[in-house]
Design a protein around this motif. Structure first.
Motif, short mmCIF file in Angstrom:
data_model
loop_
_atom_site.label_atom_id
_atom_site.label_comp_id
_atom_site.label_asym_id
_atom_site.label_seq_id
_atom_site.Cartn_x
_atom_site.Cartn_y
_atom_site.Cartn_z
N ILE A 67 0.85 -1.20 0.00
CA ILE A 67 0.00 0.00 0.00
C ILE A 67 0.88 1.25 0.00
O ILE A 67 0.61 2.22 -0.70
CB ILE A 67 -0.93 -0.05 1.24
N ASP A 70 -7.24 -7.64 -2.18
CA ASP A 70 -7.06 -7.11 -0.82
C ASP A 70 -8.04 -5.96 -0.61
O ASP A 70 -7.70 -4.79 -0.73
CB ASP A 70 -5.62 -6.62 -0.68
N LEU A 71 -9.29 -6.31 -0.26
CA LEU A 71 -10.29 -5.26 -0.10
C LEU A 71 -10.03 -4.38 1.11
O LEU A 71 -10.49 -3.24 1.16
CB LEU A 71 -11.70 -5.87 -0.03
N SER A 72 -9.27 -4.86 2.08
CA SER A 72 -8.98 -3.99 3.22
C SER A 72 -8.13 -2.80 2.78
O SER A 72 -8.08 -1.79 3.47
CB SER A 72 -8.29 -4.77 4.35
N PRO A 107 -10.49 0.66 2.70
CA PRO A 107 -10.59 1.57 3.84
C PRO A 107 -9.22 2.06 4.35
O PRO A 107 -9.13 3.18 4.86
CB PRO A 107 -11.32 0.73 4.91
N VAL A 108 -8.18 1.24 4.19
CA VAL A 108 -6.85 1.71 4.61
C VAL A 108 -6.47 2.94 3.78
O VAL A 108 -6.07 3.98 4.33
CB VAL A 108 -5.79 0.59 4.43
N ALA A 146 -8.39 6.16 4.45
CA ALA A 146 -7.97 6.86 5.66
C ALA A 146 -6.66 7.62 5.45
O ALA A 146 -6.46 8.71 5.99
CB ALA A 146 -7.81 5.87 6.82
N LEU A 147 -5.77 7.07 4.64
CA LEU A 147 -4.45 7.68 4.48
C LEU A 147 -4.42 8.81 3.46
O LEU A 147 -3.63 9.74 3.59
CB LEU A 147 -3.43 6.61 4.04
N ALA A 157 -17.21 -2.06 0.91
CA ALA A 157 -15.99 -1.66 1.62
C ALA A 157 -15.69 -0.18 1.45
O ALA A 157 -14.79 0.34 2.12
CB ALA A 157 -14.80 -2.49 1.12
N GLU A 198 2.04 -7.91 3.02
CA GLU A 198 1.48 -6.61 3.40
C GLU A 198 1.19 -6.62 4.89
O GLU A 198 0.20 -7.20 5.33
CB GLU A 198 0.22 -6.32 2.60
N LEU A 249 -11.15 -0.71 10.79
CA LEU A 249 -11.41 -1.39 9.52
C LEU A 249 -12.52 -2.43 9.64
O LEU A 249 -13.01 -2.94 8.63
CB LEU A 249 -10.13 -2.07 9.00
N SER A 284 -16.16 -1.64 7.79
CA SER A 284 -16.21 -1.74 6.32
C SER A 284 -15.97 -3.17 5.86
O SER A 284 -16.60 -3.64 4.91
CB SER A 284 -15.23 -0.77 5.66
N MET A 285 -15.06 -3.89 6.52
CA MET A 285 -14.81 -5.25 6.08
C MET A 285 -15.93 -6.20 6.48
O MET A 285 -16.17 -7.20 5.80
CB MET A 285 -13.46 -5.75 6.60
N ALA A 287 -18.42 -5.66 3.74
CA ALA A 287 -17.91 -6.31 2.52
C ALA A 287 -18.11 -7.82 2.60
O ALA A 287 -18.47 -8.47 1.62
CB ALA A 287 -16.43 -5.97 2.32
#
Lengths: 339, 339, 339, 339
Positions: free
Chosen positions: A218, A256-258, A261-262, A265-266, A295, B247, B284, B287-288, B291
């Motif tokens: 990421i 990698d659907l997480s 949201p990661v 936020a960033l 998501a 990751e 997280l 949202s997850m 999903a």
């Protein structure tokens, strides 16, 4: 370093502060949000006296920004970036605007791209995707129609009004992309860290769809966006497209659907998801598309082919127009439920 | 090998065929679906003459089953398995029944578990989770309250009516779990391939929540379910809980949501998702979770703690009761939208 | 916390300090090295006044030990651990003593194990390996000869004098292993984090060969060793056996040889390498064995089968006796070159 | 498809067959080995009648070549490729010729590169490495001295006679590299699948050191070599440099030494190992270098810096000249032992 300016400070006072900071050899990114103005300082901030800054009457607060990504950082740009495509009433991405990008993996013929473009538009897509320059693992495989493919995409845009998204592999093609007014220039997963290409894309104004590397982190994705933004182009859309893991038996990549949201936020940049490459299987695309929407993705980019069995590339992961229509309906329902 | 029996064949004819097949040293799994009866043959099928089987008037078709997972295979059990927990009107999992499992990582005290149980029930949870025997990476860390923790869970069940889910680490504790009537026995990610434990769980009738290994493949998860089912217990719930990838900077694990539709296609067993361990970050989890629901999960298992900052384990990934309430509402909306 | 005692301090003074520290509820590991005595303090060291400790005339220095692994930490045990197997003149592992462990994946018959044992001994092996209890992914596959296999290994030990190494899957078999005096008890990759099993192995005195998990980290391996050591058994041998990565097309696992020098720096325990499971291919075993030796391993554990093509398990990765003989010769040359 | 020609067939008969095959639109790679001539057919071989080919009196045998890598395939080029660098008595790589490539990560100044070049030459290195164009993750970091760095490398080559190895990031610099006669052009891990760059490198005759991608598969590495070779340049050296895995706590990457024997079996191209990037830690470089040699590598490429603590990039993984000298001695001993 991030400087939050007090509300209602006159612009000339802000300009004065910015000039003073630039004299310290800093790059200053000024962001005028709905609530307040934020100054992002990039470069060596040691010559700046933080306490002095904090004591200024126009400054509300000062915070460190140790993250290595700067221009893309939400800390200095609290609101979502909204990228409007084309002049006037073209569609937008980000800040609540959803991009439904669909089309074939490769542009194969005039008939094919016009047919698919019509189908996906009727189903509700607001962007057309299609590959003209194809990065294939083997030099002996079909490498795409090249500039002829770009021409066909332009014809499909004229026929449907859909802005087009297509991949650029080499900066020598950039002039062509600009001349044909490609609406969104895609950087593929194999070129995510081709820094010389990214620098060139920083010098244009086109929207850039930047895919996460084949096994990119990421942070690397954000740093690649930074290469584009640091060179002057703020119109960057990030794309999660699955990462390489040990699980290969049932999916081409692990989506990698997480990351959605990661990233939200960033960074303030829009984030879209590619469930076609992310899974490699048409039967998984609908459920993973819905999951991406749930998501919080700002869009999805999906492969749709008139006859997946005969596609010149990626047939196994392409939806039929009918399956795409069903998916578009369900996406609408999920988006409504989330409001 | 899979034998599809014609509709309306009298049971005695089926029984006759089954006896004949068992005489060939095969294990025969007979599944009576809504539409038809399916016989799954497990073992060495070489002594069986396929053409003869096909020619029988009670047989509709015969297909190969080269998959290494047999009892869990949807091919021999086309409908979803529905696992009903507790006698009478207890909740069910699978086949459209959604499990909202919530509670603290560790049971810490009577007050804590009773409080959290009340909160999650009020928010809509239909199962209470809580760890009593904790598999900690370090022998010097808090190892859970053990049997006292089980007692506290039982009290929370009495107080709220919620069935309880808790982890078993060693078969020496199984007698205690049975005596206390733990409703769902969890096998943790570190024990997914502890085959001797799985064999013991195959001998009981309790529902088993089987987590995917820390870096387990989808197939390994199915094969571990197979160890339980081959020993006689059909009540297995599969759980995706994030996998180990490169990751690591922003998430504890990479939640593999594509495993949900992949598993739903391969097996008839219910599939739930653990977004708490899957991401390691409370921010997280909502949202997850959404999903996961959109991806088609039969339930989620979420960590909720009265005071996450002070939790004895996994505080960073625990929701507050308030955040869980919001999440439960949104889950309801997504489920409605998908119908 | 690590306390280095000055040289030539009388033991009674050290004993006095140790008693004082134990009164603070600390576990104190006292290590008498060739140069000096080191005290490792495990537990909550807050009640200990570091400055006071430093000021004691018997103390040379005090250092923090923030690593989560304690008993296995080289900081409190600077010299290599040497594990001697069997009474008297049995072979040793560690501190310059090389373990050449060889034998079949599974014990299949009396003839087979006696033949292979004779062959590997003649080639220079100093330990015999062979599986009796086999952790197979599928419940329908050959699960090993069980206690009969242990008996056959004992016969092979009697015939050749080679100490035996074999896997324990369940603590219910531990009594048998002790009764038959299995020389080295192996914990397989699927049980590396089966903490209840590790605790039981901490209560015996047998040497334990602890394999790294299927996708285990180096730190998790050390923490699992810690579970054994914290319960009283110091005789732990660590084993790198390949990790799970995205590269699966040409090798079964990715052998992480850098784990060898990493572990040798972190811990005093011996480190051996399993190139058979690490690669899954007999043709790669010789080069990776030599690489392991060059990387500094204290031994290798290699599968050798009389007739790999017909092996009941892992034939593809088993060397023939002849290939093993060639390998043993080359290992000798590399070890000589490194001196 | 691979056609093995009988020994002692006159060349004109072979030429005749080749012409006939080329008329079928096939690319024919003719390899004259020490034992016999091998024809590799690339392209669509369906129009070729295998039985007819086999029946020709000049043909010994015909075999399928389903591998997607063709020109790099050992099946059509059974002997090792030996790449000679520079005119006359320059060093060679492959076929028993070992490349000891050393130098700083970045060229930093004239003094630095001349000093390091002298040191590594004295220690036994036969190639000098140094980065002038640096692919840095952040656009805000030192990007290398660029063309000035190339000039300094040329001066170091003049002073020591060592051929130079340096990275090319963009084909716009290729003219400069050719003009300055860079001996080995390196393609970095981020550009391994930058196919347009690879195609350009296929049009020159320089030796190319092609690094495996950050998380590239062995097959992808071969396919990237294929892009260079299919365009006309056969002088490709493959480089294992560590892959991205979940194990990040102790090493920067996981050095996949099994890739060495795997590649040596699949391809005739030389294979070198980069233990500096492969581990990211200077203290691990010596043991992993020795392991690479024992695994059969044709060379290693190691970072050496005059003052690692002050290096502008990658200081933590750079050896001092003294440590490199010790390593070179040990490498010599291992190579001798293996003969």
């Amino acid at each position: 370093m991030v400087v939050i300016v007090r509300p209602d400070v006159p612009q000339e006072k802000i300009d004065h502060l910015v000039r003073w900071l630039k004299d310290k050899q800093l790059v200053v990114r000024e962001y005028q949000g709905q609530q307040q103005t934020v100054l992002g300082l990039i470069g060596d901030t040691k010559p700046v006296d933080i306490d002095m800054l904090k004591s200024l009457d126009i400054v509300e607060s000062v915070a460190d920004m140790t993250d290595t990504f700067k221009a893309s950082n939400r800390k200095i740009h609290p609101d979502d970036t909204v990228i409007r495509i084309g002049p006037g009433k073209g569609p937008a991405i980000g800040g609540g605007n959803f991009a439904l990008i669909a089309g074939p993996c490769s542009v194969e013929s005039r008939e094919q791209i016009l047919f698919v473009a019509g189908e996906v538009k009727a189903a509700g897509a607001n962007f057309l995707r299609g590959g003209a320059f194809k990065p294939r693992t083997s030099p002996y495989d079909f490498q795409g129609l090249g500039s002829e493919g770009i021409d066909l995409l332009v014809q499909a845009r004229e026929a449907t009004g859909l802005p087009i998204v297509t991949e650029l592999m080499d900066h020598r093609s950039l002039e062509l992309f600009l001349e044909k007014e490609v609406d969104i220039i895609q950087v593929g997963a194999r070129n995510t860290q081709n820094y010389d290409l990214l620098k060139e894309l920083g010098k244009v104004k086109s929207a850039i769809l930047l895919k996460r590397g084949l096994a990119g982190t990421i942070k690397e994705l954000l740093m690649s966006a930074e290469y584009i933004m640091a060179n002057g182009n703020e119109n960057v859309i990030l794309c999660e497209r699955g990462i390489r893991t040990y699980e290969y038996a049932y999916t081409r990549n692990t989506l990698d659907l997480s990351a959605v949201p990661v990233l939200k936020a960033l960074t303030h940049l829009p984030v879209v998801v590619d469930p076609s490459h992310g899974t490699g299987r048409a039967d998984l695309v609908p459920s993973m598309s819905l999951a991406a929407v749930a998501a919080g993705a700002d869009g999805i980019i999906v492969e749709v082919h008139n006859d997946p069995q005969k596609a010149l590339s990626d047939g196994a992961q392409s939806l039929t127009p009918g399956a795409f229509r069903d998916l578009a309906l369900k996406i609408g329902k999920i988006r409504e439920a989330l409001q």
